[in-house]
Design a protein around this motif. Structure first.
Motif, PDB file in Angstrom:
ATOM      1  N   PRO A 272      29.048  52.023  44.403  1.00 29.67           N
ATOM      2  CA  PRO A 272      29.104  50.862  45.297  1.00 29.67           C
ATOM      3  C   PRO A 272      29.261  49.545  44.553  1.00 29.67           C
ATOM      4  N   ASP A 273      28.713  49.468  43.328  1.00 30.28           N
ATOM      5  CA  ASP A 273      28.877  48.238  42.553  1.00 30.28           C
ATOM      6  C   ASP A 273      30.337  48.002  42.217  1.00 30.28           C
ATOM      7  N   LEU A 274      31.047  49.091  41.857  1.00 26.26           N
ATOM      8  CA  LEU A 274      32.471  48.968  41.553  1.00 26.26           C
ATOM      9  C   LEU A 274      33.281  48.668  42.808  1.00 26.26           C
ATOM     10  N   MET A 275      32.848  49.203  43.957  1.00 28.77           N
ATOM     11  CA  MET A 275      33.518  48.902  45.221  1.00 28.77           C
ATOM     12  C   MET A 275      33.442  47.404  45.521  1.00 28.77           C
ATOM     13  N   GLY A 276      32.233  46.829  45.332  1.00 26.85           N
ATOM     14  CA  GLY A 276      32.063  45.398  45.580  1.00 26.85           C
ATOM     15  C   GLY A 276      32.912  44.554  44.653  1.00 26.85           C
ATOM     16  N   GLU A 277      32.925  44.905  43.370  1.00 23.55           N
ATOM     17  CA  GLU A 277      33.751  44.185  42.404  1.00 23.55           C
ATOM     18  C   GLU A 277      35.231  44.275  42.782  1.00 23.55           C
ATOM     19  N   THR A 278      35.649  45.475  43.166  1.00 24.75           N
ATOM     20  CA  THR A 278      37.053  45.690  43.527  1.00 24.75           C
ATOM     21  C   THR A 278      37.424  44.874  44.758  1.00 24.75           C
ATOM     22  N   ALA A 279      36.500  44.768  45.724  1.00 29.78           N
ATOM     23  CA  ALA A 279      36.774  43.989  46.937  1.00 29.78           C
ATOM     24  C   ALA A 279      37.017  42.527  46.594  1.00 29.78           C
ATOM     25  N   ILE A 280      36.177  41.942  45.732  1.00 33.92           N
ATOM     26  CA  ILE A 280      36.340  40.532  45.370  1.00 33.92           C
ATOM     27  C   ILE A 280      37.576  40.335  44.497  1.00 33.92           C
ATOM     28  N   ASN A 281      37.849  41.273  43.606  1.00 32.93           N
ATOM     29  CA  ASN A 281      39.074  41.179  42.799  1.00 32.93           C
ATOM     30  C   ASN A 281      40.318  41.254  43.682  1.00 32.93           C
ATOM     31  N   THR A 282      40.233  42.036  44.752  1.00 37.90           N
ATOM     32  CA  THR A 282      41.354  42.129  45.691  1.00 37.90           C
ATOM     33  C   THR A 282      41.528  40.812  46.439  1.00 37.90           C
ATOM     34  N   VAL A 283      40.424  40.177  46.828  1.00 34.65           N
ATOM     35  CA  VAL A 283      40.508  38.843  47.442  1.00 34.65           C
ATOM     36  C   VAL A 283      41.191  37.879  46.485  1.00 34.65           C
ATOM     37  N   GLU A 284      40.814  37.931  45.219  1.00 27.37           N
ATOM     38  CA  GLU A 284      41.415  37.029  44.232  1.00 27.37           C
ATOM     39  C   GLU A 284      42.927  37.226  44.144  1.00 27.37           C
ATOM     40  N   GLN A 285      43.368  38.479  44.189  1.00 23.11           N
ATOM     41  CA  GLN A 285      44.804  38.749  44.178  1.00 23.11           C
ATOM     42  C   GLN A 285      45.484  38.129  45.391  1.00 23.11           C
ATOM     43  N   LEU A 286      44.839  38.253  46.554  1.00 24.63           N
ATOM     44  CA  LEU A 286      45.415  37.683  47.772  1.00 24.63           C
ATOM     45  C   LEU A 286      45.449  36.162  47.694  1.00 24.63           C
ATOM     46  N   VAL A 287      44.390  35.569  47.160  1.00 22.92           N
ATOM     47  CA  VAL A 287      44.346  34.114  46.988  1.00 22.92           C
ATOM     48  C   VAL A 287      45.517  33.646  46.125  1.00 22.92           C
ATOM     49  N   ASN A 288      45.830  34.435  45.106  1.00 28.05           N
ATOM     50  CA  ASN A 288      46.908  34.082  44.176  1.00 28.05           C
ATOM     51  C   ASN A 288      48.292  34.497  44.671  1.00 28.05           C
ATOM     52  N   GLY A 289      48.353  35.038  45.895  1.00 28.36           N
ATOM     53  CA  GLY A 289      49.639  35.427  46.461  1.00 28.36           C
ATOM     54  C   GLY A 289      50.215  36.693  45.869  1.00 28.36           C
ATOM     55  N   GLU A 290      49.365  37.532  45.269  1.00 31.33           N
ATOM     56  CA  GLU A 290      49.839  38.760  44.634  1.00 31.33           C
ATOM     57  C   GLU A 290      49.827  39.931  45.619  1.00 31.33           C
ATOM     58  N   GLU A 291      50.634  40.932  45.322  1.00 35.73           N
ATOM     59  CA  GLU A 291      50.646  42.155  46.118  1.00 35.73           C
ATOM     60  C   GLU A 291      49.396  42.970  45.802  1.00 35.73           C
ATOM     61  N   VAL A 292      48.831  43.629  46.811  1.00 36.12           N
ATOM     62  CA  VAL A 292      47.672  44.506  46.590  1.00 36.12           C
ATOM     63  C   VAL A 292      47.987  45.889  47.146  1.00 36.12           C
ATOM     64  N   ASP A 293      47.343  46.903  46.566  1.00 36.89           N
ATOM     65  CA  ASP A 293      47.507  48.269  47.069  1.00 36.89           C
ATOM     66  C   ASP A 293      46.814  48.391  48.418  1.00 36.89           C
ATOM     67  N   SER A 294      47.453  49.074  49.340  1.00 35.51           N
ATOM     68  CA  SER A 294      46.868  49.210  50.676  1.00 35.51           C
ATOM     69  C   SER A 294      45.665  50.141  50.676  1.00 35.51           C
ATOM     70  N   GLU A 295      45.596  51.046  49.706  1.00 30.66           N
ATOM     71  CA  GLU A 295      44.463  51.961  49.606  1.00 30.66           C
ATOM     72  C   GLU A 295      44.049  52.077  48.144  1.00 30.66           C
ATOM     73  N   ILE A 296      42.780  51.804  47.869  1.00 31.77           N
ATOM     74  CA  ILE A 296      42.279  51.812  46.498  1.00 31.77           C
ATOM     75  C   ILE A 296      41.127  52.807  46.418  1.00 31.77           C
ATOM     76  N   LYS A 297      41.292  53.845  45.608  1.00 33.61           N
ATOM     77  CA  LYS A 297      40.273  54.884  45.473  1.00 33.61           C
ATOM     78  C   LYS A 297      39.357  54.597  44.289  1.00 33.61           C
TER      79      LYS A 297
END
Length: 306
Positions: A272-297
């Protein structure tokens, strides 16, 4: 002559004063620059329940990583109530948050809220459980089907094929419940005799009560697979001294300690700690206008005494 000099002095003071008070002066330009910088990114976070160590770890990780990135977070606890979660998310949408991270209580019930966020142009990220409809920028989760298969195979290896087993299911309607059950039964339907599968709603107390009922009707069961660690730990309380294999799912601190103590036989550990980190890193990508994977395992591991 004196009158002329006095007049000239007054004109000079007036002109100098106008220059100092000019709207275009350097000091005011700096002030505008200071207040006109990037606005703070605000992330709304809806957690299914904080009455579960797994989701507490998820929340803590989101908060820590958001602080590191300089984002503001507004976290609400649905308390395992789908109606409350719908209202919570609607409130966050009305607050004009920039992004939403949702850990759904019920994958169907929350879909309308995701669609409301879509209408408000608020990107949505779901964590651990998916939603049935609505547009989601990214879905971050473990491979629950694979995890269910891992748990079932461990049981087969311990008790042998054809043994009587029971399954404690999670909250009906949650994607994790469907997927973990699917994975477990992919193996169990071929190799084990599943004599009972009942919901205990991902809750420890219900896990105890449901297990007691299952044991009364099926005294010969040799193993229990629970869709999360809380139910597995509840099942252990019901079993007392009975020799029954119990496997949980999540890898919480309580479950790991129980495995180490020789009580719980295994847990399919998420991160769950890695899930939380990944969620915020994904937000950062969106903030920067970057493409994100639709599903992240996020990787799983089977934790046993060995």
């Amino acid at each position: 002559m004196k009158k002329f000099l006095l007049f000239f002095s007054l004109v000079f003071v007036f002109v100098a004063g106008c220059s100092m008070d000019s709207p275009g002066s350097g000091s005011e330009e700096e002030s505008a620059s200071d207040t006109g910088g990037d606005e703070e990114t605000v992330i709304g976070v809806s957690i299914s329940t904080l009455n579960n160590p797994f989701f507490v770890t998820l929340r803590d990780s989101i908060e820590e990583m958001a602080e590191e990135k300089g984002y503001s977070v507004r976290i609400v606890d649905a308390q395992d109530d789908s109606s409350k979660q719908v209202n919570d998310i609607e409130d966050l949408v009305q607050q004009d948050v920039d992004y939403l991270i949702i850990n759904p209580t019920d994958s169907a019930a929350v879909s309308g809220s995701v669609e409301s966020a879509n209408s408000a142009d608020i990107p949505v990220i779901t964590v651990d459980r998916s939603v049935d409809s609505g547009e989601v920028a990214a879905f971050i989760a473990s491979d629950n089907i694979e995890g269910g298969e891992m748990g079932a195979q461990f049981i087969v290896d311990q008790v042998g094929e054809g043994a009587q087993v029971a399954e404690l299911e999670g909250v009906p309607g949650a994607s994790a419940t469907r997927e973990r059950g699917e994975g477990f039964n992919n193996i169990a339907s071929e190799s084990l005799d599943v004599v009972s599968n009942q919901t205990a709603n991902f809750n420890r107390a219900e896990g105890l009560d449901v297990t007691q009922n299952i044991l009364q009707a099926n005294p010969d069961i040799t193993a229990i697979f629970a869709h999360n660690d809380e139910m597995a730990l509840g099942a252990l309380e019901a079993l007392s001294d009975q020799d029954v294999i119990v496997v949980g799912f999540d890898g919480t601190d309580d479950a790991r300690a129980s495995v180490e103590a020789g009580e719980l036989d295994a847990t399919v550990a998420q991160q769950p700690d890695l899930m939380g980190e990944t969620a915020i890193n994904t937000v950062e990508q969106l903030v920067n206008g970057e493409e994100v994977d639709s599903e992240i395992k996020v990787e799983l591991e089977l934790v046993t005494q060995e």
